[in-house]
Design an enzyme around this catalytic site. Structure first.
Site, PDB file in Angstrom:
ATOM      1  N   GLY A  63      -2.171 -24.148 -15.958  1.00 35.27           N
ATOM      2  CA  GLY A  63      -1.933 -22.908 -15.224  1.00 35.27           C
ATOM      3  C   GLY A  63      -0.679 -22.269 -15.751  1.00 35.27           C
ATOM      4  O   GLY A  63       0.101 -22.912 -16.448  1.00 35.27           O
ATOM      5  N   CYS A  90      -1.804 -30.515 -18.404  1.00 36.32           N
ATOM      6  CA  CYS A  90      -0.759 -29.505 -18.460  1.00 36.32           C
ATOM      7  C   CYS A  90      -0.173 -29.247 -17.060  1.00 36.32           C
ATOM      8  O   CYS A  90       0.430 -30.130 -16.482  1.00 36.32           O
ATOM      9  CB  CYS A  90      -1.292 -28.231 -19.125  1.00 36.32           C
ATOM     10  SG  CYS A  90       0.037 -27.114 -19.559  1.00 36.32           S
ATOM     11  N   TYR A  91      -0.386 -28.060 -16.508  1.00 37.74           N
ATOM     12  CA  TYR A  91       0.152 -27.800 -15.168  1.00 37.74           C
ATOM     13  C   TYR A  91      -0.389 -28.828 -14.169  1.00 37.74           C
ATOM     14  O   TYR A  91       0.353 -29.344 -13.317  1.00 37.74           O
ATOM     15  CB  TYR A  91      -0.247 -26.388 -14.712  1.00 37.74           C
ATOM     16  CG  TYR A  91       0.286 -26.033 -13.346  1.00 37.74           C
ATOM     17  CD1 TYR A  91       1.550 -25.484 -13.197  1.00 37.74           C
ATOM     18  CD2 TYR A  91      -0.474 -26.268 -12.198  1.00 37.74           C
ATOM     19  CE1 TYR A  91       2.050 -25.170 -11.947  1.00 37.74           C
ATOM     20  CE2 TYR A  91       0.017 -25.958 -10.947  1.00 37.74           C
ATOM     21  CZ  TYR A  91       1.278 -25.403 -10.824  1.00 37.74           C
ATOM     22  OH  TYR A  91       1.775 -25.104  -9.584  1.00 37.74           O
ATOM     23  N   HIS A 178      -3.299 -29.855 -23.686  1.00 37.85           N
ATOM     24  CA  HIS A 178      -4.610 -29.264 -23.377  1.00 37.85           C
ATOM     25  C   HIS A 178      -5.679 -29.970 -24.203  1.00 37.85           C
ATOM     26  O   HIS A 178      -5.964 -29.551 -25.332  1.00 37.85           O
ATOM     27  CB  HIS A 178      -4.612 -27.773 -23.745  1.00 37.85           C
ATOM     28  CG  HIS A 178      -3.862 -26.915 -22.779  1.00 37.85           C
ATOM     29  ND1 HIS A 178      -4.379 -26.483 -21.586  1.00 37.85           N
ATOM     30  CD2 HIS A 178      -2.609 -26.421 -22.831  1.00 37.85           C
ATOM     31  CE1 HIS A 178      -3.507 -25.754 -20.944  1.00 37.85           C
ATOM     32  NE2 HIS A 178      -2.402 -25.710 -21.677  1.00 37.85           N
ATOM     33  N   GLU A 180      -8.736 -29.785 -23.899  1.00 39.19           N
ATOM     34  CA  GLU A 180      -9.974 -28.989 -23.990  1.00 39.19           C
ATOM     35  C   GLU A 180     -10.011 -28.055 -25.185  1.00 39.19           C
ATOM     36  O   GLU A 180     -11.065 -27.541 -25.536  1.00 39.19           O
ATOM     37  CB  GLU A 180     -10.199 -28.196 -22.693  1.00 39.19           C
ATOM     38  CG  GLU A 180      -9.272 -27.001 -22.474  1.00 39.19           C
ATOM     39  CD  GLU A 180      -7.908 -27.361 -21.890  1.00 39.19           C
ATOM     40  OE1 GLU A 180      -7.511 -28.548 -21.970  1.00 39.19           O
ATOM     41  OE2 GLU A 180      -7.231 -26.465 -21.373  1.00 39.19           O
ATOM     42  N   ASP A 236     -30.885 -14.102 -21.750  1.00 40.15           N
ATOM     43  CA  ASP A 236     -30.780 -14.509 -20.345  1.00 40.15           C
ATOM     44  C   ASP A 236     -32.052 -14.203 -19.554  1.00 40.15           C
ATOM     45  O   ASP A 236     -32.581 -15.078 -18.860  1.00 40.15           O
ATOM     46  CB  ASP A 236     -29.577 -13.836 -19.679  1.00 40.15           C
ATOM     47  CG  ASP A 236     -28.302 -14.034 -20.483  1.00 40.15           C
ATOM     48  OD1 ASP A 236     -28.302 -14.940 -21.341  1.00 40.15           O
ATOM     49  OD2 ASP A 236     -27.342 -13.286 -20.263  1.00 40.15           O
ATOM     50  N   LYS A 384     -23.631 -19.835 -21.424  1.00 38.08           N
ATOM     51  CA  LYS A 384     -24.575 -19.271 -22.400  1.00 38.08           C
ATOM     52  C   LYS A 384     -25.180 -20.331 -23.335  1.00 38.08           C
ATOM     53  O   LYS A 384     -26.383 -20.353 -23.568  1.00 38.08           O
ATOM     54  CB  LYS A 384     -23.843 -18.226 -23.242  1.00 38.08           C
ATOM     55  CG  LYS A 384     -24.734 -17.401 -24.116  1.00 38.08           C
ATOM     56  CD  LYS A 384     -25.238 -16.241 -23.321  1.00 38.08           C
ATOM     57  CE  LYS A 384     -25.993 -15.223 -24.125  1.00 38.08           C
ATOM     58  NZ  LYS A 384     -26.225 -14.012 -23.318  1.00 38.08           N
TER      59      LYS A 384
END
Ligand code: XMP
Length: 529
Positions: A63, A90-91, A178, A180, A236, A384
């Site tokens: 964050g 992280c945060y 991070h 990710e 979609d 997606k």
């Protein structure tokens, strides 16, 4: 319009608590890449409500705030005492350190970007099987200087003496960086180690299971009622339609409005290939004349968009009335309308429940509110790339599954100037050549999309054979992007550009110049209109 219930994809989701960074959705995707279902929840959701979801694990995202800042989002210690495995990043990591009685300080040694980290225990739950020196992506001003009691420190960097901690007993874990983002070299391994080893999850969430679960739920929701779907030819709506068709067969009717603004071969792809592959019951409305008539004499981009949106609604409503009328005569009223809403829209509009606030811009004009249908949004928990996997699982043709984004108003906003049948033909021919050559060069995945734009009101002098020409330019606008919010122009190899240019000017008589758009977004948008 009402919305039917949110689909349900797991009894025990991994919750990603969003502390306000742009990373929460990315974390959720990474968790799913490890074949574990995840959901994003806002950090303002009370801990009791999070725990009521019976999460299999909880991940606390990064964050933008300092844990000391006034109004910084707080971490309810109840989340750490519930016996649920928790992983802070992280945060989220610093919030854990603080809640568990460790120390977070402003050391003046912030770290931003790629940073070397030393792993002190490569047998630990998080770092098992990884090298002791690895590159991690940092973004912090404060640092943990003392670990909470009972926590084992398993990594350090020069600016963060406590860069990771683990407690296998309480199943609490955290890293200052991070994991990710791609720049953390072993990030996905660390995350998978948390999920599979720390939290003991099995990683069996697959496109196949998703299809089975969604099919069951659509069946249950729909019962013996009829369902309508506006098919655009995009990923979609096609995957949503294929899914509902798999669930309720001919109770679904799809309406495809051919507005004449699609690219070469796209209408056929929907009318023939898609129908053959999925068995969808399709009504095609040929509205090409109607759209051209309504667009005659109009050059202003906003006005074109409005007209296309308005005509779309008119045509669709009429077709819907016909379908509804005949279904009623059969005694099975149409109750539902399928919409291909995706998870990012849901998260960005504030959470997993309620109607997604879809940008009207991204819908062909949007559908009118007074249609008396209940919406079914079977894809509203999927990203997606997952929709594409589900599409493949359902046998949707690859040409549709991998289709690049294409705007609802279609070629209508790629002709600068008035839209006419002749100009559409010119643009279609040029666009088909560009698409063919970019695909042949293997650039489809690298390029987000490549609008080809006809500058219909511009002419320039050229020479071809022995004669002078006075033709139109087309613009190639290849862009690379993550989400279309920002974009950069793609550095397409010169040879590929040369081939496209030569072929277009040779094969499309009215075009005597091909130019390349080298503008990023911002300041340019992706489309020209
Ligand atoms: P811009 O031009 O705003 O485009 O940079 C961002 C993305 O949105 C697509 N786009 C549209 N999609 N209806 C749509 O469904 C529209 O009216 C529309 N306008 C732009 C564009 O192709 C790009 O992917």
């Amino acid at each position: 319009m009402r919305v039917s219930e949110t689909p349900h994809l797991s009894d025990r989701p991994v919750l990603v608590v969003d502390f306000g960074a742009q990373y929460a959705q990315l974390i959720a995707r990474r968790v799913r890449e490890a074949h574990v279902f995840s959901e994003v929840v806002p950090s303002t959701m009370p801990a009791s409500e999070m725990l009521a979801k019976e999460p299999a694990a909880i991940i606390l995202s990064g964050g933008p705030s300092s844990v000391y800042a006034e109004g910084a989002p707080s971490l309810d210690p109840a989340l750490l005492d519930a016996g649920v495995p928790v992983f802070g990043m992280c945060y989220g990591f610093q919030a854990m350190v603080q809640a568990l009685g460790g120390t977070v300080e402003h050391t003046g040694l912030g770290e931003y970007g790629s940073t070397p980290a030393q792993i002190s225990d490569t047998d630990s739950t998080l770092f098992n099987g990884q090298p002791s020196d690895q590159s991690v992506w940092m973004s912090h001003g404060d640092a943990a200087t003392a670990a909470p009691e009972g926590m084992r420190v398993t990594a350090a960097t020069s600016g963060a003496p406590v860069a990771a901690f683990e407690d296998d007993e309480r199943r609490l874990y955290g890293v200052q960086w991070h994991p990710e983002v791609m720049h953390s070299t072993f990030g996905q391994r660390v995350l998978e180690n948390f999920l599979l080893r720390g939290a003991g999850l099995s990683g069996d969430w697959t496109a196949h299971n998703v299809v089975e679960a969604l099919v069951e739920q659509v069946k249950e929701t729909v019962g013996d009622k009829r369902v309508l779907c506006a098919l655009s030819g995009g990923v979609d709506s096609s995957v949503a339609a294929a899914l509902v068709q798999r669930a309720v067969g001919d109770q679904l009717t799809c309406v495809f409005v051919d507005h004449g603004l699609l690219r070469s071969g796209e209408a056929e792809q929907v009318e023939k290939e898609f129908v053959a592959a999925t068995g969808v019951d399709l009504v095609v409305v040929d509205a090409r004349e109607q759209f051209l008539g309504a667009l005659a004499g109009v050059s202003d981009p906003e006005e074109k968009r409005k007209i296309i949106g308005r005509e779309f609604i008119r045509v669709f409503e009429q077709a819907a009335r016909d379908v509804v009328g005949s279904a009623e005569r059969d005694g099975h009223p149409v109750e539902f309308l399928v919409q291909g809403t995706l998870y990012p829209d849901v998260v960005e509009s504030g959470g997993g429940t309620g109607t997604a606030n879809i940008k009207s811009h991204h819908n062909v004009g949007g559908l009118p509110d007074d249609l008396q249908f209940t919406l079914i949004e079977p894809l509203r928990l999927l990203f997606k790339d997952e929709v594409r996997q589900v599409g493949l699982e359902l046998g949707v043709p690859e040409g549709i599954v991998w289709r690049q984004p294409f705007p609802g108003p279609g070629l209508g906003i790629r002709i600068v100037g008035e839209v006419t049948a002749e100009r559409l033909e010119i643009l279609r021919a040029a666009d088909q050549i560009a698409r063919h050559e970019l695909s042949a060069a293997g650039l489809d995945r690298e390029i987000w999309q490549c609008p080809v734009v006809l500058l219909a009101d511009v002419r320039s002098v050229g020479v071809q054979g022995d004669g002078r020409t006075y033709g139109h330019p087309v613009v190639l606008r290849p862009v690379s992007s993550e989400d279309a919010m920002t974009a950069d122009w793609t550095r397409v190899p010169y040879e590929v550009l040369a081939k496209i240019s030569t072929r277009i000017t040779n094969e499309v008589r009215e075009v005597n110049r091909v130019v390349l758009d080298v503008t990023s977004k911002p300041p340019g948008t992706i489309e020209w209109e």
